[in-house]
Design a protein around this motif. Sequence first.
Motif, PDB file in Angstrom:
ATOM      1  N   GLN A   1       4.189  -1.647   8.161  1.00 37.99           N
ATOM      2  CA  GLN A   1       4.690  -1.751   6.790  1.00 37.99           C
ATOM      3  C   GLN A   1       5.917  -0.870   6.558  1.00 37.99           C
ATOM      4  OE1 GLN A   1       1.215  -1.059   7.373  1.00 37.99           O
ATOM      5  NE2 GLN A   1       0.915  -3.266   7.355  1.00 37.99           N
ATOM      6  N   GLY A   2       6.369  -0.169   7.592  1.00 38.90           N
ATOM      7  CA  GLY A   2       7.547   0.690   7.480  1.00 38.90           C
ATOM      8  C   GLY A   2       7.266   2.054   6.877  1.00 38.90           C
ATOM      9  N   GLN A   3       5.986   2.438   6.810  1.00 41.82           N
ATOM     10  CA  GLN A   3       5.619   3.721   6.228  1.00 41.82           C
ATOM     11  C   GLN A   3       5.479   4.797   7.296  1.00 41.82           C
ATOM     12  OE1 GLN A   3       2.003   2.838   4.087  1.00 41.82           O
ATOM     13  NE2 GLN A   3       3.134   2.384   2.220  1.00 41.82           N
ATOM     14  N   LEU A   4       5.843   6.016   6.923  1.00 39.92           N
ATOM     15  CA  LEU A   4       5.679   7.160   7.813  1.00 39.92           C
ATOM     16  C   LEU A   4       4.201   7.379   8.089  1.00 39.92           C
ATOM     17  CD1 LEU A   4       7.152   9.562   9.232  1.00 39.92           C
ATOM     18  CD2 LEU A   4       6.617  10.897   7.168  1.00 39.92           C
ATOM     19  N   THR A   5       3.881   7.676   9.340  1.00 38.29           N
ATOM     20  CA  THR A   5       2.509   7.972   9.728  1.00 38.29           C
ATOM     21  C   THR A   5       2.476   9.277  10.504  1.00 38.29           C
ATOM     22  OG1 THR A   5       2.685   6.794  11.843  1.00 38.29           O
ATOM     23  CG2 THR A   5       1.913   5.519   9.934  1.00 38.29           C
ATOM     24  N   GLN A   6       1.301   9.824  10.619  1.00 40.26           N
ATOM     25  CA  GLN A   6       1.063  10.979  11.495  1.00 40.26           C
ATOM     26  C   GLN A   6      -0.221  10.651  12.228  1.00 40.26           C
ATOM     27  OE1 GLN A   6      -1.059  13.662  12.299  1.00 40.26           O
ATOM     28  NE2 GLN A   6       0.580  14.353  13.619  1.00 40.26           N
ATOM     29  N   GLY A   7      -0.142  10.599  13.550  1.00 41.65           N
ATOM     30  CA  GLY A   7      -1.308  10.198  14.327  1.00 41.65           C
ATOM     31  C   GLY A   7      -1.767   8.786  14.002  1.00 41.65           C
ATOM     32  N   GLY A   8      -0.823   7.925  13.595  1.00 42.02           N
ATOM     33  CA  GLY A   8      -1.132   6.546  13.262  1.00 42.02           C
ATOM     34  C   GLY A   8      -1.676   6.353  11.849  1.00 42.02           C
ATOM     35  N   LYS A   9      -1.794   7.428  11.086  1.00 39.30           N
ATOM     36  CA  LYS A   9      -2.353   7.354   9.730  1.00 39.30           C
ATOM     37  C   LYS A   9      -1.282   7.650   8.689  1.00 39.30           C
ATOM     38  CE  LYS A   9      -6.696   8.999  11.556  1.00 39.30           C
ATOM     39  NZ  LYS A   9      -6.575   9.887  12.691  1.00 39.30           N
ATOM     40  N   ALA A  10      -1.191   6.806   7.679  1.00 44.01           N
ATOM     41  CA  ALA A  10      -0.231   7.001   6.578  1.00 44.01           C
ATOM     42  C   ALA A  10      -0.935   7.721   5.430  1.00 44.01           C
ATOM     43  CB  ALA A  10       0.334   5.658   6.124  1.00 44.01           C
ATOM     44  N   TRP A  11      -1.507   8.868   5.720  1.00 50.13           N
ATOM     45  CA  TRP A  11      -2.327   9.607   4.765  1.00 50.13           C
ATOM     46  C   TRP A  11      -1.497  10.623   3.984  1.00 50.13           C
ATOM     47  CZ3 TRP A  11      -7.236  11.019   8.069  1.00 50.13           C
ATOM     48  CH2 TRP A  11      -7.945   9.846   8.338  1.00 50.13           C
ATOM     49  N   PHE A  12      -0.528  10.157   3.252  1.00 48.18           N
ATOM     50  CA  PHE A  12       0.274  11.043   2.412  1.00 48.18           C
ATOM     51  C   PHE A  12      -0.120  10.807   0.964  1.00 48.18           C
ATOM     52  CE2 PHE A  12       2.569  10.431   6.332  1.00 48.18           C
ATOM     53  CZ  PHE A  12       2.824  11.740   6.695  1.00 48.18           C
ATOM     54  N   ALA A  13      -0.065  11.849   0.149  1.00 50.33           N
ATOM     55  CA  ALA A  13      -0.545  11.746  -1.226  1.00 50.33           C
ATOM     56  C   ALA A  13       0.247  12.678  -2.133  1.00 50.33           C
ATOM     57  CB  ALA A  13      -2.024  12.117  -1.276  1.00 50.33           C
ATOM     58  N   ILE A  14       0.051  12.496  -3.429  1.00 56.55           N
ATOM     59  CA  ILE A  14       0.600  13.394  -4.442  1.00 56.55           C
ATOM     60  C   ILE A  14      -0.537  13.788  -5.366  1.00 56.55           C
ATOM     61  CG2 ILE A  14       2.963  12.504  -4.404  1.00 56.55           C
ATOM     62  CD1 ILE A  14       2.216  10.813  -6.902  1.00 56.55           C
ATOM     63  N   ASP A  15      -0.351  14.883  -6.088  1.00 57.00           N
ATOM     64  CA  ASP A  15      -1.323  15.267  -7.099  1.00 57.00           C
ATOM     65  C   ASP A  15      -1.264  14.175  -8.163  1.00 57.00           C
ATOM     66  OD1 ASP A  15      -2.774  16.331  -9.197  1.00 57.00           O
ATOM     67  OD2 ASP A  15      -2.019  18.351  -8.890  1.00 57.00           O
ATOM     68  N   GLY A  16      -2.353  13.475  -8.381  1.00 61.12           N
ATOM     69  CA  GLY A  16      -2.359  12.310  -9.257  1.00 61.12           C
ATOM     70  C   GLY A  16      -2.374  12.592 -10.736  1.00 61.12           C
ATOM     71  N   TYR A  17      -2.440  13.846 -11.122  1.00 63.41           N
ATOM     72  CA  TYR A  17      -2.567  14.159 -12.541  1.00 63.41           C
ATOM     73  C   TYR A  17      -1.355  14.917 -13.054  1.00 63.41           C
ATOM     74  CZ  TYR A  17      -7.322  12.787 -11.605  1.00 63.41           C
ATOM     75  OH  TYR A  17      -8.415  12.071 -11.224  1.00 63.41           O
ATOM     76  N   GLY A  18      -1.131  14.835 -14.342  1.00 68.75           N
ATOM     77  CA  GLY A  18      -0.039  15.568 -14.972  1.00 68.75           C
ATOM     78  C   GLY A  18       1.222  14.742 -15.085  1.00 68.75           C
ATOM     79  N   ASP A  19       2.092  15.186 -15.965  1.00 69.36           N
ATOM     80  CA  ASP A  19       3.336  14.469 -16.241  1.00 69.36           C
ATOM     81  C   ASP A  19       4.549  15.141 -15.608  1.00 69.36           C
ATOM     82  OD1 ASP A  19       2.013  12.555 -17.733  1.00 69.36           O
ATOM     83  OD2 ASP A  19       2.144  13.734 -19.570  1.00 69.36           O
ATOM     84  N   VAL A  20       4.350  15.937 -14.596  1.00 70.83           N
ATOM     85  CA  VAL A  20       5.444  16.615 -13.941  1.00 70.83           C
ATOM     86  C   VAL A  20       6.342  15.580 -13.274  1.00 70.83           C
ATOM     87  CG1 VAL A  20       6.032  18.319 -12.166  1.00 70.83           C
ATOM     88  CG2 VAL A  20       3.966  18.609 -13.533  1.00 70.83           C
ATOM     89  N   ALA A  21       7.664  15.692 -13.460  1.00 75.41           N
ATOM     90  CA  ALA A  21       8.609  14.720 -12.884  1.00 75.41           C
ATOM     91  C   ALA A  21       8.639  14.800 -11.363  1.00 75.41           C
ATOM     92  CB  ALA A  21      10.000  14.953 -13.448  1.00 75.41           C
ATOM     93  N   GLU A  22       8.483  15.986 -10.811  1.00 73.67           N
ATOM     94  CA  GLU A  22       8.501  16.176  -9.359  1.00 73.67           C
ATOM     95  C   GLU A  22       7.073  16.375  -8.867  1.00 73.67           C
ATOM     96  OE1 GLU A  22      12.632  18.676  -9.715  1.00 73.67           O
ATOM     97  OE2 GLU A  22      10.855  19.654  -8.982  1.00 73.67           O
TER      98      GLU A  22
END
Length: 157
Positions: free
Chosen positions: A113-134
């Motif tokens: 799918q063209g996504q970055l992986t590490q060890g074959g896993k595309a397990w990247f995430a962001i903190d899902g809460y809050g209205d912070v722009a970054e």
Amino acid sequence: MKFSIAAIAGLASAVAAASLPARFSLVADGNKPVLTDGQYAYIGGNVTAQLQKLILSSGPTGGLSYTAKDAVPTAFQTLYIIEDSVSPIQLTIPHSGATPKGANTTAFGVNEQGQLTQGGKAWFAIDGYGDVAEKQVYWYGAHNSEYEAAGLKVVAV
């Protein structure tokens, strides 16, 4: 066993699609560029004196390096994740390859799918809460419901 030219060409293109470009940037869901402050990666926000576009160079072992704009070539930094944890993806200090216990600096790649992986896993995430722009980018190597998946698309530069 016989292989047709089309089969060999298809196999070659599949292998090529799974290879990281020599230099690339990352774009998150919603076409937001991934930025860095020289230590951590962020989605959202604007390029400023404090944040630069994260442009990475790939190595033969799946290692990724970053050199800040206007830095000397020997001031490169290495991207790493802490395995089996939910922790920010980080860059080493310039001129240093030192990493904490449990860090992994190799085996980065790209999936179909063209996504970055590490060890074959595309397990990247962001903190899902809050209205912070970054939103800071994390490696999601352990379960934690606070975090939201973040697809990081590889874009050649």
